[in-house]
Design a protein around this motif. Structure first.
Motif, PDB file in Angstrom:
ATOM      1  N   LYS A 158       0.831  -1.206   0.000  1.00 14.66           N
ATOM      2  CA  LYS A 158       0.000   0.000   0.000  1.00 14.66           C
ATOM      3  C   LYS A 158       0.866   1.257   0.000  1.00 14.66           C
ATOM      4  CE  LYS A 158      -4.463  -1.134   1.949  1.00 14.66           C
ATOM      5  NZ  LYS A 158      -5.447  -0.770   2.973  1.00 14.66           N
ATOM      6  N   LEU A 159       1.947   1.244   0.776  1.00 12.46           N
ATOM      7  CA  LEU A 159       2.860   2.393   0.783  1.00 12.46           C
ATOM      8  C   LEU A 159       3.432   2.626  -0.610  1.00 12.46           C
ATOM      9  CD1 LEU A 159       4.823   1.838   4.115  1.00 12.46           C
ATOM     10  CD2 LEU A 159       3.213   3.690   3.622  1.00 12.46           C
ATOM     11  N   ASN A 160       3.796   1.535  -1.275  1.00 11.44           N
ATOM     12  CA  ASN A 160       4.313   1.635  -2.633  1.00 11.44           C
ATOM     13  C   ASN A 160       3.278   2.277  -3.559  1.00 11.44           C
ATOM     14  OD1 ASN A 160       6.193   1.054  -4.831  1.00 11.44           O
ATOM     15  ND2 ASN A 160       4.726  -0.516  -5.421  1.00 11.44           N
ATOM     16  N   LEU A 161       2.036   1.843  -3.457  1.00 15.00           N
ATOM     17  CA  LEU A 161       0.984   2.393  -4.312  1.00 15.00           C
ATOM     18  C   LEU A 161       0.723   3.866  -4.008  1.00 15.00           C
ATOM     19  CD1 LEU A 161      -1.562  -0.570  -4.248  1.00 15.00           C
ATOM     20  CD2 LEU A 161       0.020   0.051  -6.087  1.00 15.00           C
ATOM     21  N   ILE A 162       0.772   4.225  -2.737  1.00 19.44           N
ATOM     22  CA  ILE A 162       0.554   5.619  -2.328  1.00 19.44           C
ATOM     23  C   ILE A 162       1.580   6.524  -2.989  1.00 19.44           C
ATOM     24  CG2 ILE A 162       0.806   7.200  -0.357  1.00 19.44           C
ATOM     25  CD1 ILE A 162      -0.561   4.982   1.344  1.00 19.44           C
ATOM     26  N   VAL A 163       2.841   6.166  -2.856  1.00 19.71           N
ATOM     27  CA  VAL A 163       3.901   7.024  -3.394  1.00 19.71           C
ATOM     28  C   VAL A 163       3.895   7.003  -4.914  1.00 19.71           C
ATOM     29  CG1 VAL A 163       6.373   7.498  -3.431  1.00 19.71           C
ATOM     30  CG2 VAL A 163       5.295   6.724  -1.321  1.00 19.71           C
ATOM     31  N   ARG A 164       3.734   5.832  -5.493  1.00 15.99           N
ATOM     32  CA  ARG A 164       3.712   5.736  -6.952  1.00 15.99           C
ATOM     33  C   ARG A 164       2.610   6.614  -7.544  1.00 15.99           C
ATOM     34  NH1 ARG A 164       1.611   0.513  -9.240  1.00 15.99           N
ATOM     35  NH2 ARG A 164      -0.236   1.765  -9.112  1.00 15.99           N
ATOM     36  N   ASP A 165       1.404   6.528  -6.975  1.00 13.63           N
ATOM     37  CA  ASP A 165       0.291   7.329  -7.480  1.00 13.63           C
ATOM     38  C   ASP A 165       0.512   8.824  -7.254  1.00 13.63           C
ATOM     39  OD1 ASP A 165      -0.853   4.982  -8.288  1.00 13.63           O
ATOM     40  OD2 ASP A 165      -2.403   4.941  -6.732  1.00 13.63           O
ATOM     41  N   ALA A 166       1.061   9.179  -6.094  1.00  8.08           N
ATOM     42  CA  ALA A 166       1.329  10.589  -5.808  1.00  8.08           C
ATOM     43  C   ALA A 166       2.374  11.152  -6.770  1.00  8.08           C
ATOM     44  CB  ALA A 166       1.780  10.766  -4.360  1.00  8.08           C
ATOM     45  N   LEU A 167       3.403  10.371  -7.060  1.00  8.55           N
ATOM     46  CA  LEU A 167       4.424  10.825  -8.009  1.00  8.55           C
ATOM     47  C   LEU A 167       3.831  11.013  -9.401  1.00  8.55           C
ATOM     48  CD1 LEU A 167       7.509   8.663  -6.966  1.00  8.55           C
ATOM     49  CD2 LEU A 167       7.265  11.144  -6.707  1.00  8.55           C
ATOM     50  N   LYS A 168       2.971  10.093  -9.801  1.00 13.00           N
ATOM     51  CA  LYS A 168       2.335  10.184 -11.124  1.00 13.00           C
ATOM     52  C   LYS A 168       1.418  11.392 -11.237  1.00 13.00           C
ATOM     53  CE  LYS A 168       0.866   5.880 -11.800  1.00 13.00           C
ATOM     54  NZ  LYS A 168       0.086   4.772 -12.320  1.00 13.00           N
ATOM     55  N   ASN A 169       0.757  11.742 -10.123  1.00 12.71           N
ATOM     56  CA  ASN A 169      -0.244  12.805 -10.151  1.00 12.71           C
ATOM     57  C   ASN A 169       0.301  14.189  -9.834  1.00 12.71           C
ATOM     58  OD1 ASN A 169      -2.316  11.024 -10.854  1.00 12.71           O
ATOM     59  ND2 ASN A 169      -2.598  10.434  -8.719  1.00 12.71           N
ATOM     60  N   SER A 170       1.563  14.287  -9.518  1.00 12.72           N
ATOM     61  CA  SER A 170       2.191  15.576  -9.242  1.00 12.72           C
ATOM     62  C   SER A 170       2.847  16.071 -10.528  1.00 12.72           C
ATOM     63  CB  SER A 170       3.227  15.426  -8.117  1.00 12.72           C
ATOM     64  OG  SER A 170       3.838  16.661  -7.870  1.00 12.72           O
ATOM     65  N   CYS A 171       2.088  16.842 -11.306  1.00 13.10           N
ATOM     66  CA  CYS A 171       2.516  17.236 -12.658  1.00 13.10           C
ATOM     67  C   CYS A 171       3.894  17.892 -12.682  1.00 13.10           C
ATOM     68  CB  CYS A 171       1.495  18.173 -13.283  1.00 13.10           C
ATOM     69  SG  CYS A 171      -0.089  17.374 -13.558  1.00 13.10           S
ATOM     70  N   GLU A 172       4.134  18.835 -11.783  1.00 14.40           N
ATOM     71  CA  GLU A 172       5.419  19.539 -11.810  1.00 14.40           C
ATOM     72  C   GLU A 172       6.578  18.597 -11.499  1.00 14.40           C
ATOM     73  OE1 GLU A 172       6.632  21.703  -7.613  1.00 14.40           O
ATOM     74  OE2 GLU A 172       5.280  22.734  -8.968  1.00 14.40           O
ATOM     75  N   LEU A 173       6.337  17.619 -10.625  1.00 14.44           N
ATOM     76  CA  LEU A 173       7.392  16.677 -10.286  1.00 14.44           C
ATOM     77  C   LEU A 173       7.624  15.675 -11.420  1.00 14.44           C
ATOM     78  CD1 LEU A 173       9.367  16.241  -8.029  1.00 14.44           C
ATOM     79  CD2 LEU A 173       7.801  14.618  -7.013  1.00 14.44           C
ATOM     80  N   VAL A 174       6.582  15.329 -12.145  1.00 20.35           N
ATOM     81  CA  VAL A 174       6.722  14.417 -13.293  1.00 20.35           C
ATOM     82  C   VAL A 174       7.700  15.021 -14.299  1.00 20.35           C
ATOM     83  CG1 VAL A 174       5.505  13.471 -15.298  1.00 20.35           C
ATOM     84  CG2 VAL A 174       4.492  13.280 -13.034  1.00 20.35           C
ATOM     85  N   GLU A 175       7.552  16.312 -14.575  1.00 19.74           N
ATOM     86  CA  GLU A 175       8.443  16.992 -15.520  1.00 19.74           C
ATOM     87  C   GLU A 175       9.872  17.049 -14.982  1.00 19.74           C
ATOM     88  OE1 GLU A 175       6.806  20.814 -16.490  1.00 19.74           O
ATOM     89  OE2 GLU A 175       4.881  19.930 -17.063  1.00 19.74           O
ATOM     90  N   LEU A 176      10.008  17.313 -13.690  1.00 25.03           N
ATOM     91  CA  LEU A 176      11.324  17.396 -13.072  1.00 25.03           C
ATOM     92  C   LEU A 176      12.022  16.036 -13.076  1.00 25.03           C
ATOM     93  CD1 LEU A 176      13.270  19.322 -11.676  1.00 25.03           C
ATOM     94  CD2 LEU A 176      12.112  18.831  -9.528  1.00 25.03           C
ATOM     95  N   ILE A 177      11.285  14.988 -12.775  1.00 24.89           N
ATOM     96  CA  ILE A 177      11.845  13.629 -12.801  1.00 24.89           C
ATOM     97  C   ILE A 177      12.293  13.279 -14.217  1.00 24.89           C
ATOM     98  CG2 ILE A 177      11.234  11.180 -12.593  1.00 24.89           C
ATOM     99  CD1 ILE A 177       9.470  12.038 -10.155  1.00 24.89           C
ATOM    100  N   ALA A 178      11.491  13.638 -15.202  1.00 23.49           N
ATOM    101  CA  ALA A 178      11.864  13.370 -16.600  1.00 23.49           C
ATOM    102  C   ALA A 178      13.149  14.111 -16.965  1.00 23.49           C
ATOM    103  CB  ALA A 178      10.727  13.775 -17.533  1.00 23.49           C
ATOM    104  N   LYS A 179      13.297  15.329 -16.476  1.00 25.85           N
ATOM    105  CA  LYS A 179      14.501  16.106 -16.774  1.00 25.85           C
ATOM    106  C   LYS A 179      15.728  15.481 -16.106  1.00 25.85           C
ATOM    107  CE  LYS A 179      16.089  20.851 -17.099  1.00 25.85           C
ATOM    108  NZ  LYS A 179      15.776  22.258 -16.850  1.00 25.85           N
ATOM    109  N   VAL A 180      15.587  15.056 -14.850  1.00 27.73           N
ATOM    110  CA  VAL A 180      16.701  14.406 -14.155  1.00 27.73           C
ATOM    111  C   VAL A 180      17.070  13.112 -14.873  1.00 27.73           C
ATOM    112  CG1 VAL A 180      17.424  13.248 -12.017  1.00 27.73           C
ATOM    113  CG2 VAL A 180      16.202  15.422 -11.899  1.00 27.73           C
TER     114      VAL A 180
END
Length: 178
Positions: A16-38
């Motif tokens: 469940k912890l894995n799903l929580i973080v995975r979904d939060a990372l996917k749904n945080s638009c600004e962080l998705v772009e930053l992760i892609a850049k890194v």
């Protein structure tokens, strides 16, 4: 379990912890772009042959690999930026503001990493750990600076672990654990 055996079933909370973080990372638009850049910089720097402090690539199915990638990039930011400039590459390194956002994301994600490690340390994790661990994560997030990632994580925690304290089995296991 409950219907056929009349036994209460508690789902794996590490999952469940894995799903929580995975979904939060996917749904945080600004962080998705930053992760892609890194990830792009990590790929390009690796292709340039940078070995010491080698950057890490994340794996989509493991959220903690994203955390490790962000951590390593944050540690190596100055060296990577210098190397890219020295080689006159057109690869864009991250700005100081983006690195600060990475630091903030690392701070918010670290309690989830610690909780996942704790849940994975034993062959059969005790259900008595669930309430204290989730409570500590909630308190840590409440103390963090507001951010889209923090808000997403809090929402996912409420959605997946919303009424834990109302669960008699979990409360009894927590209270009775030596």
């Amino acid at each position: 379990m409950e219907d056929h055996l009349k036994k209460h079933h508690v789902r794996c909370y590490a999952h469940k912890l894995n799903l929580i973080v995975r979904d939060a990372l996917k749904n945080s638009c600004e962080l998705v772009e930053l992760i892609a850049k890194v990830k792009s910089v990590a790929t390009d720097a690796t292709n340039l042959g940078r070995q010491q402090g080698k950057l890490i690539q994340d794996v989509e199915t493991r959220w903690n690999s994203t955390l490790h990638m962000l951590r390593r990039y944050e540690e190596e930011h100055t060296a990577v930026t210098g190397a890219l400039r020295a080689l006159s590459k057109t690869i864009k390194s991250l700005t100081d503001e983006e690195v600060e956002r990475i630091r903030a994301a690392i701070e918010v994600l670290t309690p989830f990493e610690l909780a996942t490690k704790e849940a994975s340390t034993e062959k059969h994790t005790s259900v008595s750990k669930l309430l204290p661990i989730v409570r500590q994560i909630q308190e840590k997030l409440s103390g963090e600076s507001p951010s889209a990632l923090r808000d997403q994580l809090q929402a996912e925690l409420r959605r997946r672990f919303g009424s834990l304290e109302d669960n008699f089995t979990l409360g009894a296991a927590t209270l009775l654990h030596p």
